[in-house]
Design a protein around this motif. Structure first.
Motif, PDB file in Angstrom:
ATOM      1  N   LEU A 149       0.617  -1.248   0.066  1.00 18.01           N
ATOM      2  CA  LEU A 149       0.005  -0.010   0.023  1.00 18.01           C
ATOM      3  C   LEU A 149       1.016   1.481  -0.007  1.00 18.01           C
ATOM      4  CD1 LEU A 149      -2.671  -0.909   2.547  1.00 18.01           C
ATOM      5  CD2 LEU A 149      -2.917  -1.125   0.079  1.00 18.01           C
ATOM      6  N   TYR A 150       2.067   1.338   0.740  1.00 19.17           N
ATOM      7  CA  TYR A 150       2.580   2.351   1.025  1.00 19.17           C
ATOM      8  C   TYR A 150       3.972   2.571   0.466  1.00 19.17           C
ATOM      9  CZ  TYR A 150      -1.367   2.950   4.225  1.00 19.17           C
ATOM     10  OH  TYR A 150      -2.494   2.605   4.648  1.00 19.17           O
ATOM     11  N   ASP A 151       4.510   1.644  -0.197  1.00 16.70           N
ATOM     12  CA  ASP A 151       5.903   1.632  -0.534  1.00 16.70           C
ATOM     13  C   ASP A 151       5.873   2.713  -1.672  1.00 16.70           C
ATOM     14  OD1 ASP A 151       8.549   1.273  -1.027  1.00 16.70           O
ATOM     15  OD2 ASP A 151       8.308  -0.900  -1.711  1.00 16.70           O
ATOM     16  N   ARG A 152       7.130   3.236  -1.820  1.00 18.86           N
ATOM     17  CA  ARG A 152       7.547   4.207  -3.077  1.00 18.86           C
ATOM     18  C   ARG A 152       7.071   3.500  -4.349  1.00 18.86           C
ATOM     19  NH1 ARG A 152      13.043   5.351  -3.270  1.00 18.86           N
ATOM     20  NH2 ARG A 152      13.296   3.757  -2.003  1.00 18.86           N
ATOM     21  N   ALA A 153       6.181   3.989  -5.141  1.00 18.33           N
ATOM     22  CA  ALA A 153       5.929   3.450  -6.488  1.00 18.33           C
ATOM     23  C   ALA A 153       7.111   3.619  -7.489  1.00 18.33           C
ATOM     24  CB  ALA A 153       4.656   3.842  -7.066  1.00 18.33           C
ATOM     25  N   ARG A 154       7.723   2.428  -7.816  1.00 20.33           N
ATOM     26  CA  ARG A 154       8.881   2.599  -8.829  1.00 20.33           C
ATOM     27  C   ARG A 154       9.008   1.178  -9.601  1.00 20.33           C
ATOM     28  NH1 ARG A 154      10.115   1.574  -3.832  1.00 20.33           N
ATOM     29  NH2 ARG A 154      11.933   0.568  -3.049  1.00 20.33           N
ATOM     30  N   ARG A 155      10.006   1.344 -10.579  1.00 20.67           N
ATOM     31  CA  ARG A 155      10.106   0.073 -11.495  1.00 20.67           C
ATOM     32  C   ARG A 155      10.093  -1.103 -10.533  1.00 20.67           C
ATOM     33  NH1 ARG A 155      14.394   0.441 -16.167  1.00 20.67           N
ATOM     34  NH2 ARG A 155      12.995   2.189 -16.629  1.00 20.67           N
ATOM     35  N   ARG A 156      10.887  -1.046  -9.451  1.00 18.18           N
ATOM     36  CA  ARG A 156      11.204  -2.582  -8.910  1.00 18.18           C
ATOM     37  C   ARG A 156       9.930  -3.209  -8.476  1.00 18.18           C
ATOM     38  NH1 ARG A 156      14.596  -2.309  -3.800  1.00 18.18           N
ATOM     39  NH2 ARG A 156      13.740  -4.438  -3.759  1.00 18.18           N
ATOM     40  N   ASN A 157       8.827  -2.385  -8.103  1.00 13.79           N
ATOM     41  CA  ASN A 157       7.590  -3.010  -7.679  1.00 13.79           C
ATOM     42  C   ASN A 157       6.472  -2.732  -8.787  1.00 13.79           C
ATOM     43  OD1 ASN A 157       6.763  -0.096  -7.104  1.00 13.79           O
ATOM     44  ND2 ASN A 157       7.289  -0.393  -5.030  1.00 13.79           N
ATOM     45  N   LEU A 158       6.852  -2.542  -9.937  1.00 17.98           N
ATOM     46  CA  LEU A 158       5.888  -2.333 -11.186  1.00 17.98           C
ATOM     47  C   LEU A 158       5.183  -1.220 -10.954  1.00 17.98           C
ATOM     48  CD1 LEU A 158       5.221  -6.354 -11.819  1.00 17.98           C
ATOM     49  CD2 LEU A 158       6.976  -4.509 -13.007  1.00 17.98           C
ATOM     50  N   TRP A 159       5.380  -0.134 -10.199  1.00 11.51           N
ATOM     51  CA  TRP A 159       4.472   0.781  -9.725  1.00 11.51           C
ATOM     52  C   TRP A 159       3.134   0.435  -9.074  1.00 11.51           C
ATOM     53  CZ3 TRP A 159       7.591   0.910 -14.447  1.00 11.51           C
ATOM     54  CH2 TRP A 159       8.634   1.609 -14.378  1.00 11.51           C
ATOM     55  N   LEU A 160       3.118  -0.684  -8.565  1.00  9.06           N
ATOM     56  CA  LEU A 160       1.795  -1.060  -8.204  1.00  9.06           C
ATOM     57  C   LEU A 160       1.273  -0.418  -6.943  1.00  9.06           C
ATOM     58  CD1 LEU A 160       2.377  -4.817  -8.455  1.00  9.06           C
ATOM     59  CD2 LEU A 160       0.855  -3.526  -9.932  1.00  9.06           C
ATOM     60  N   PRO A 161       1.923   0.020  -5.893  1.00  8.85           N
ATOM     61  CA  PRO A 161       1.390   1.018  -4.751  1.00  8.85           C
ATOM     62  C   PRO A 161       0.928   2.158  -5.389  1.00  8.85           C
ATOM     63  CG  PRO A 161       3.696   0.012  -4.399  1.00  8.85           C
ATOM     64  CD  PRO A 161       3.585  -0.222  -5.797  1.00  8.85           C
ATOM     65  N   ALA A 162       1.038   2.637  -6.590  1.00  7.78           N
ATOM     66  CA  ALA A 162       0.417   3.874  -6.909  1.00  7.78           C
ATOM     67  C   ALA A 162      -1.027   3.657  -7.104  1.00  7.78           C
ATOM     68  CB  ALA A 162       1.011   4.316  -8.356  1.00  7.78           C
ATOM     69  N   LEU A 163      -1.404   2.587  -7.434  1.00 13.40           N
ATOM     70  CA  LEU A 163      -3.019   2.544  -7.518  1.00 13.40           C
ATOM     71  C   LEU A 163      -3.822   2.601  -6.064  1.00 13.40           C
ATOM     72  CD1 LEU A 163      -5.707   1.997  -9.206  1.00 13.40           C
ATOM     73  CD2 LEU A 163      -5.179  -0.434  -8.967  1.00 13.40           C
ATOM     74  N   PRO A 164      -3.319   2.050  -5.102  1.00 11.11           N
ATOM     75  CA  PRO A 164      -4.165   2.073  -3.638  1.00 11.11           C
ATOM     76  C   PRO A 164      -3.813   3.604  -3.131  1.00 11.11           C
ATOM     77  CG  PRO A 164      -2.273   0.425  -3.595  1.00 11.11           C
ATOM     78  CD  PRO A 164      -2.626   0.620  -5.067  1.00 11.11           C
ATOM     79  N   CYS A 197      -2.795  13.013   2.825  1.00 15.28           N
ATOM     80  CA  CYS A 197      -1.435  13.083   2.239  1.00 15.28           C
ATOM     81  C   CYS A 197      -0.492  12.102   2.288  1.00 15.28           C
ATOM     82  CB  CYS A 197      -0.581  14.475   2.709  1.00 15.28           C
ATOM     83  SG  CYS A 197      -1.973  15.990   2.120  1.00 15.28           S
ATOM     84  N   TYR A 198       0.248  11.987   1.226  1.00 13.53           N
ATOM     85  CA  TYR A 198       1.377  10.914   1.304  1.00 13.53           C
ATOM     86  C   TYR A 198       2.591  11.485   0.430  1.00 13.53           C
ATOM     87  CZ  TYR A 198       4.321   6.962  -0.213  1.00 13.53           C
ATOM     88  OH  TYR A 198       5.291   6.006  -0.724  1.00 13.53           O
ATOM     89  N   MET A 199       3.720  11.386   1.235  1.00  9.85           N
ATOM     90  CA  MET A 199       5.064  11.590   0.734  1.00  9.85           C
ATOM     91  C   MET A 199       6.185  10.762   0.848  1.00  9.85           C
ATOM     92  SD  MET A 199       7.144  15.045   2.046  1.00  9.85           S
ATOM     93  CE  MET A 199       6.162  16.447   1.737  1.00  9.85           C
ATOM     94  N   SER A 200       7.058  10.575  -0.033  1.00 10.81           N
ATOM     95  CA  SER A 200       8.247   9.965   0.015  1.00 10.81           C
ATOM     96  C   SER A 200       9.467  10.942   0.134  1.00 10.81           C
ATOM     97  CB  SER A 200       8.511   8.937  -0.819  1.00 10.81           C
ATOM     98  OG  SER A 200       8.552   9.344  -2.076  1.00 10.81           O
ATOM     99  N   ASN A 201      10.356  11.104   0.950  1.00  8.02           N
ATOM    100  CA  ASN A 201      11.082  12.390   1.126  1.00  8.02           C
ATOM    101  C   ASN A 201      12.634  11.761   1.667  1.00  8.02           C
ATOM    102  OD1 ASN A 201      12.019  14.731   1.326  1.00  8.02           O
ATOM    103  ND2 ASN A 201      11.377  14.952   3.392  1.00  8.02           N
ATOM    104  N   PHE A 202      13.628  12.599   1.247  1.00  3.97           N
ATOM    105  CA  PHE A 202      15.163  12.503   1.793  1.00  3.97           C
ATOM    106  C   PHE A 202      15.452  13.751   2.145  1.00  3.97           C
ATOM    107  CE2 PHE A 202      15.617  12.248  -2.699  1.00  3.97           C
ATOM    108  CZ  PHE A 202      16.220  13.331  -2.798  1.00  3.97           C
TER     109      PHE A 202
END
Length: 282
Positions: free
Chosen positions: A78-93, A126-131
């Motif tokens: 549900l909350y991982d950063r959506a990116r290629r390694r997870n096929l961008w799947l978390p973006a949907l939920p 709101c959701y944010m991934s950040n460094f």
């Protein structure tokens, strides 16, 4: 504030990057929580950049109110950063769960443009991934958020027992960081130690580096003045990352710290210790 509005005031933060970057992100999440009154959840994922759970590096946060947990299997979905390694799947939920989303690549340019993160987050889900660091808070906040586990503090205490009254810190980043290698060559550090020894005969140097060759070179020149940890740097194991945490907190205990240009790690060491940080670069 209406019941509906309160239920929408939610902020999820996923810290990304290495150790210092994540610590900055957690502090920024706490600042935003204080500004917005949001129900905040920080979720700590293990990945290639930092493969260690929060609870194996730090004690639970108790000095301030901030909810932080290590990621579960459901969190990965549900909350991982959506990116290629997870096929961008978390973006949907995430599109269904949050009305506003921001990934780490968006934070820096927005910060530089003077973006109002409080207005963006307040009253929304709101959701944010950040460094990155954002917001107006003092470095002393790190002391409230982060307390290393005993395995780390015991090693830091052992290293500090080797300090002289004038012990400086040096972080010499090498590895695959061509920018640091090109702009902060080893000779700059060698010359700086010579300057410090000229001014203070009791100078010692706590050396943190990811290069065994650098350790050998510095020891060959300065012998017992060099204090360092013999273990090789390894961000892929819990023990390796704990070693990086030992280096970080030991650097923070020195009188001043010299570091490679562009290193967030050495800035974090200076912030933790409230000490002077000096970039060594051409």
């Amino acid at each position: 504030m209406t019941e509906r509005k309160m239920s929408e005031n939610v902020f999820y933060m996923v810290p990304s990057g290495g150790l210092a970057n994540r610590m900055r992100a957690v502090a920024s999440a706490y600042w935003l929580q204080q500004q917005t009154g949001s129900r905040t959840q920080v979720i700590w994922f293990c990945d290639w950049a930092l493969n260690a759970p929060f609870h194996q590096l730090f004690l639970p946060i108790t000095k301030v109110e901030l909810s932080l947990r290590d990621a579960t299997l459901l969190d990965h979905l549900l909350y991982d950063r959506a990116r290629r390694r997870n096929l961008w799947l978390p973006a949907l939920p995430q599109r269904l769960l949050f009305s506003r989303r921001m990934n780490e690549s968006e934070v820096k340019p927005l910060k530089l443009s003077g973006f109002d993160f409080v207005a963006w987050a307040k009253g929304h889900r709101c959701y944010m991934s950040n460094f990155m660091h954002f917001g107006d808070w003092q470095p002393s906040l790190y002391q409230q958020l982060f307390t290393p586990v005993k395995e780390v503090t015991d090693k830091v205490d052992s290293l500090r027992q080797q300090f002289s009254p004038h012990t400086i810190g040096m972080h010499i980043r090498r590895g695959d960081n061509q920018y640091c290698i090109a702009n902060s060559p080893l000779q700059l550090y060698i010359d700086k130690v010579a300057e410090e020894v000229e001014r203070h005969d009791d100078t010692k140097v706590f050396l943190a580096t990811d290069s065994q060759d650098v350790k050998k070179e510095m020891r060959s020149r300065y012998g017992q003045r060099i204090i360092t940890v013999d273990d090789e740097a390894d961000r892929g194991s819990v023990e390796g990352i704990r070693g990086g945490l030992v280096d970080l907190y030991t650097l923070s205990a020195t009188s001043r710290v010299y570091g490679s240009l562009g290193s967030t790690y050495v800035v974090m060491a200076a912030d933790l210790g409230g000490i002077e940080m000096i970039d060594l670069h051409r």
